[in-house]
Motif scaffolding. Structure first.
Motif, short mmCIF file in Angstrom:
data_model
loop_
_atom_site.label_atom_id
_atom_site.label_comp_id
_atom_site.label_asym_id
_atom_site.label_seq_id
_atom_site.Cartn_x
_atom_site.Cartn_y
_atom_site.Cartn_z
N ARG A 217 0.91 -1.31 0.05
CA ARG A 217 -0.06 0.13 0.10
C ARG A 217 1.07 1.30 0.02
O ARG A 217 1.94 1.45 0.75
N LEU A 218 0.62 2.08 -1.05
CA LEU A 218 1.56 3.20 -1.05
C LEU A 218 0.73 4.57 -1.03
O LEU A 218 -0.10 4.76 -1.70
N ASP A 219 1.29 5.35 0.10
CA ASP A 219 0.74 6.84 -0.10
C ASP A 219 1.62 7.77 -0.74
O ASP A 219 2.80 8.12 -0.18
N ILE A 220 1.11 8.09 -2.18
CA ILE A 220 1.95 8.84 -2.75
C ILE A 220 2.05 10.36 -2.30
O ILE A 220 3.05 10.97 -2.51
N ARG A 221 1.28 10.73 -1.69
CA ARG A 221 1.38 12.02 -1.06
C ARG A 221 2.39 12.16 -0.21
O ARG A 221 3.28 13.01 -0.27
N ARG A 222 2.66 11.16 0.63
CA ARG A 222 3.61 11.11 1.63
C ARG A 222 5.13 10.91 1.18
O ARG A 222 5.95 11.34 1.64
N ALA A 223 5.15 10.05 -0.11
CA ALA A 223 6.14 9.87 -0.78
C ALA A 223 6.61 11.09 -1.38
O ALA A 223 7.97 11.51 -1.32
N THR A 224 5.68 11.97 -1.88
CA THR A 224 5.99 13.26 -2.51
C THR A 224 6.66 14.28 -1.55
O THR A 224 7.62 15.01 -1.67
N ALA A 225 5.93 14.20 -0.11
CA ALA A 225 6.51 14.87 0.79
C ALA A 225 7.95 14.47 1.41
O ALA A 225 8.85 15.40 1.58
N LEU A 226 8.16 13.33 1.37
CA LEU A 226 9.66 12.84 1.43
C LEU A 226 10.79 13.28 0.47
O LEU A 226 11.57 13.72 0.82
N GLN A 227 10.15 13.30 -0.71
CA GLN A 227 11.12 13.77 -1.91
C GLN A 227 11.14 15.13 -1.54
O GLN A 227 12.51 15.89 -1.92
N LEU A 228 10.21 16.07 -1.24
CA LEU A 228 10.45 17.31 -0.99
C LEU A 228 11.52 17.92 -0.08
O LEU A 228 12.28 18.50 0.26
N GLU A 229 11.12 16.92 1.38
CA GLU A 229 12.32 16.90 2.27
C GLU A 229 13.74 16.84 1.75
O GLU A 229 14.60 17.28 2.24
N GLY A 230 13.91 15.71 0.83
CA GLY A 230 15.16 15.69 0.27
C GLY A 230 15.72 16.92 -0.54
O GLY A 230 16.94 16.99 -0.92
N GLN A 231 14.81 17.72 -0.94
CA GLN A 231 15.30 18.90 -1.59
C GLN A 231 15.40 20.10 -0.70
O GLN A 231 15.40 21.19 -1.33
N GLY A 232 15.44 19.91 0.55
CA GLY A 232 15.48 20.94 1.50
C GLY A 232 14.34 21.82 1.99
O GLY A 232 14.34 22.91 2.48
N ILE A 233 13.06 21.23 1.55
CA ILE A 233 11.82 21.80 1.91
C ILE A 233 11.26 21.03 3.32
O ILE A 233 11.06 19.90 3.22
N GLY A 234 11.57 21.74 4.29
CA GLY A 234 11.06 21.30 5.63
C GLY A 234 9.61 20.81 5.70
O GLY A 234 8.77 21.64 5.22
N PRO A 235 9.08 20.09 6.71
CA PRO A 235 7.71 19.59 6.73
C PRO A 235 7.03 20.73 7.22
O PRO A 235 5.89 21.03 6.73
N GLU A 236 7.59 21.87 7.94
CA GLU A 236 6.77 23.22 8.16
C GLU A 236 6.35 23.93 7.01
O GLU A 236 5.28 24.93 7.04
N ARG A 237 6.84 23.72 5.71
CA ARG A 237 6.53 24.37 4.48
C ARG A 237 5.93 23.56 3.55
O ARG A 237 5.76 23.68 2.42
N ILE A 238 5.35 22.46 4.07
CA ILE A 238 4.59 21.53 3.21
C ILE A 238 3.11 21.18 3.72
O ILE A 238 3.04 20.91 5.05
N GLY A 239 2.15 21.53 3.07
CA GLY A 239 0.74 21.34 3.41
C GLY A 239 0.07 20.05 2.89
O GLY A 239 0.14 19.96 1.38
N LEU A 240 -0.01 19.13 3.43
CA LEU A 240 -0.47 17.98 2.94
C LEU A 240 -2.10 17.86 3.17
O LEU A 240 -2.30 17.51 4.33
#
Length: 272
Positions: A217-240
């Motif tokens: 089971r894959l949550d593609i939204r959370r995978a995208t958020a993880l990928q964003l964090e790898g780009q230096g975008i902290g969770p406080e700047r990500i609205g899911l």
């Protein structure tokens, strides 16, 4: 025209705005959802209430006098400058980045994640259609790199991940999970990169167990958020957005639920 129902449409016992970090906006044509992180930008995640109305019409609900930019989406990783997608025939791509002010950038979907990115410093924006193939193709990192190359500030970027299928409702083959993990993998010491990426997907709630052999089971939204964090975008700047397109039958079309080719649009307007 669809009946003008009060959001959240299928929650008669809930309040008007019961989603932390998200706000329903009412207009003459209906309601659409906004992410509070992008409040400085005109933007919206539209619902099935707006069925049949193209971006050329939806843009008027966000702002007056903006140009409309869209693509023919092919589940890939290409991000174009908006000026290259301003008329039919729409070019093939799954992402757009603004190259001047007053551009409305649009993506559509019916389970994949609509991603809107904005830089309050420069006013530049991007929009991406991110299904599992888009994540595997690293479309969101490509959009960020394009924005930064054009003068946006990586440290100021804010990102909204709109309504999409929730992980526990999205069964995929293990081969799909491995392709997504490969897009997260970073070289380093310790276990192999893809093994570490699978562990990271599990830790962030993107990878869930499935009783069927060889399936996840894959949550593609959370995978995208993880990928964003790898780009230096902290969770406080990500609205899911917590709304699931499969579960919210009154709100959203869902290919996985209905098997019908119908979509909802999402758009954001550039300021510079």
């Amino acid at each position: 025209m669809a009946e003008a129902l009060e959001p959240p449409f299928d929650r008669p016992d809930a309040g008007f705005n019961d989603l932390p970090g998200w706000t329903w906006v009412g207009t003459y044509g209906g309601h659409y959802l906004q992410c509070d992180l992008l409040a400085a930008f005109e933007h919206g995640f539209f619902t099935r209430q707006w069925q049949g109305r193209p971006p050329e019409e939806l843009a008027g609900a966000l702002s007056a006098g903006v140009s409309v930019h869209r693509t023919r989406q092919v589940h890939g990783g290409t991000v174009l400058a908006a000026s290259a997608a301003d008329r039919e025939p729409w070019p093939e791509a799954d992402g757009l980045r603004s190259d001047r002010g007053g551009q409305s950038l649009w993506v559509c979907g019916a389970d994949c994640t609509p991603v809107l990115i904005a830089d309050p410093a420069s006013g530049r924006v991007a929009s991406c259609h991110a299904g599992w193939r888009g994540v595997a193709a690293r479309i969101v990192p490509a959009a960020i790199e394009g924005l930064v190359a054009d003068g946006a500030s990586r440290d100021r970027l804010v990102v909204a991940l709109g309504p999409a299928v929730a992980g526990f409702r999205y069964q995929v083959e293990r081969s799909v999970t491995l392709q997504v993990a490969a897009a997260m993998a970073v070289e380093g010491s310790g276990p192999p990169p893809e093994e570490r990426a699978l562990a990271d997907l599990e830790r962030c709630g993107a990878l869930l167990p499935d009783p069927a052999p060889g399936r996840d089971r894959l949550d593609i939204r959370r995978a995208t958020a993880l990928q964003l964090e790898g780009q230096g975008i902290g969770p406080e700047r990500i609205g899911l957005c917590p709304l699931c397109t499969v579960a919210e039958t009154a709100l959203f079309h869902s290919w996985r639920r209905d098997g019908v080719r119908a979509v909802q649009w999402s758009g954001v307007v550039s300021q510079g």
